[in-house]
Design a protein around this motif. Structure first.
Motif, PDB file in Angstrom:
ATOM      1  N   UNK A 191       0.820  -1.205   0.000  1.00 11.05           N
ATOM      2  CA  UNK A 191       0.000   0.000   0.000  1.00 11.05           C
ATOM      3  C   UNK A 191       0.861   1.265   0.000  1.00 11.05           C
ATOM      4  N   UNK A 192       1.988   1.200   0.670  1.00  9.17           N
ATOM      5  CA  UNK A 192       2.925   2.333   0.683  1.00  9.17           C
ATOM      6  C   UNK A 192       3.541   2.511  -0.698  1.00  9.17           C
ATOM      7  N   UNK A 193       3.929   1.410  -1.308  1.00  3.97           N
ATOM      8  CA  UNK A 193       4.495   1.437  -2.660  1.00  3.97           C
ATOM      9  C   UNK A 193       3.490   2.043  -3.641  1.00  3.97           C
ATOM     10  N   UNK A 194       2.223   1.625  -3.519  1.00  6.02           N
ATOM     11  CA  UNK A 194       1.172   2.141  -4.422  1.00  6.02           C
ATOM     12  C   UNK A 194       1.012   3.650  -4.285  1.00  6.02           C
ATOM     13  N   UNK A 195       0.990   4.129  -3.031  1.00  4.35           N
ATOM     14  CA  UNK A 195       0.807   5.560  -2.806  1.00  4.35           C
ATOM     15  C   UNK A 195       2.033   6.347  -3.277  1.00  4.35           C
ATOM     16  N   UNK A 196       3.202   5.782  -3.067  1.00  2.00           N
ATOM     17  CA  UNK A 196       4.433   6.456  -3.493  1.00  2.00           C
ATOM     18  C   UNK A 196       4.480   6.592  -5.011  1.00  2.00           C
ATOM     19  N   UNK A 197       4.131   5.531  -5.717  1.00  2.00           N
ATOM     20  CA  UNK A 197       4.135   5.570  -7.183  1.00  2.00           C
ATOM     21  C   UNK A 197       3.069   6.538  -7.690  1.00  2.00           C
ATOM     22  N   UNK A 198       1.924   6.559  -7.027  1.00  2.00           N
ATOM     23  CA  UNK A 198       0.864   7.502  -7.414  1.00  2.00           C
ATOM     24  C   UNK A 198       1.336   8.938  -7.240  1.00  2.00           C
ATOM     25  N   UNK A 199       2.097   9.195  -6.171  1.00  2.00           N
ATOM     26  CA  UNK A 199       2.629  10.538  -5.928  1.00  2.00           C
ATOM     27  C   UNK A 199       3.636  10.921  -7.014  1.00  2.00           C
ATOM     28  N   UNK A 200       4.467   9.974  -7.399  1.00  2.00           N
ATOM     29  CA  UNK A 200       5.445  10.230  -8.463  1.00  2.00           C
ATOM     30  C   UNK A 200       4.729  10.556  -9.771  1.00  2.00           C
ATOM     31  N   UNK A 201       3.692   9.788 -10.088  1.00  2.00           N
ATOM     32  CA  UNK A 201       2.939  10.015 -11.320  1.00  2.00           C
ATOM     33  C   UNK A 201       2.259  11.385 -11.317  1.00  2.00           C
ATOM     34  N   UNK A 202       1.780  11.800 -10.148  1.00  2.00           N
ATOM     35  CA  UNK A 202       1.123  13.102 -10.040  1.00  2.00           C
ATOM     36  C   UNK A 202       2.123  14.238 -10.206  1.00  2.00           C
TER      37      UNK A 202
END
Length: 242
Positions: A117-128
């Motif tokens: 879940x942390x990995x998912x949120x981190x990648x989403x932040x990078x994409x944003x």
């Protein structure tokens, strides 16, 4: 023109004596463009101390193409030794420089580490933050079959691989996995995914400028006190050697 790399050895670890600008523009970017496989270690006093008691880990660290001083203690130690390192180069800032370069040049990135879940949120932040970036893949850091995961990453053929599993595991994983790859910049980034995901906050800029990031972390995460003691032991050993 590529600058010559000078090295400053701290407790048998050879640090690349380069500014962040020199490291990126004269070495890392050209190596990316030539698809040269590149391994970066961002080392602080705790990592250096670990290499003193763990020969396998020390070998993993010393395989790196660039060992950068990600820790005020390393820079202070170099000054005490009489051979000062030019500046501290943090893994956090270096990663974001590389992400910006990846977006600009259509490079692909792989994000390995942390809880799912942390990995998912981190990648989403990078994409944003970098909407044009290419994500070659992502995987949590809670696995036991390193060879299987390394093969999965290799199949994705990423240009940049960020490994957030903490030391010594991330450097051991990278060093063991390198033969599987023909290209790619590999860098252990510790807890950066946790910061991106909002699980942990980085120290405010004034604390960083005053070289008190370690104190901020200790206040926010008191359980880190053993790691802080290692940093103090590091400085004590440097002073004794001097």
């Amino acid at each position: 023109m590529v600058s010559k790399i000078d090295y400053v050895t701290v407790m048998d670890i050879p640090f690349s004596n380069l500014t962040q600008k020199e490291l990126l523009k004269e070495h890392i970017y050209p190596r990316i463009n030539k698809e040269n496989k590149t391994y970066i270690v961002t080392a602080n006093p705790e990592i250096v101390m670990q290499t003193r008691i763990d020969d396998v880990y020390k070998n993993s660290v010393k395989q790196a193409d660039f060992i950068i001083p990600d820790g005020t203690g390393i820079v202070i130690a170099s000054k005490i030794q009489g051979n000062p390192i030019k500046e501290r180069v943090t893994g956090f800032d270096l990663m974001f420089k590389l992400l910006a370069y990846a977006e600009k040049n259509q490079l692909s990135c792989y994000f390995l580490g942390a809880k799912q879940e942390v990995n998912d949120r981190a990648v989403a932040k990078v994409k944003a933050q970098y909407p044009g970036i290419k994500v070659a893949g992502q995987h949590h850091g809670y696995f036991t079959n390193d060879a299987e995961v390394a093969q999965k990453v290799a199949v994705a053929k990423p240009d940049l691989i960020f490994v957030a599993m903490g030391f010594p595991r991330q450097e051991n994983f990278i060093a063991a996995s390198l033969p599987l790859f023909n290209k790619g910049v590999f860098m252990g980034v510790g807890g950066v995914f946790d910061i991106l995901a909002g699980e942990m906050k980085r120290a405010p800029r004034p604390w960083i400028k005053l070289n008190l990031e370690w104190l901020y972390r200790l206040i926010k995460q008191p359980f880190r006190w053993k790691r802080i003691l290692k940093a103090f032991e590091f400085m004590f050993r440097i002073l004794i050697r001097r």
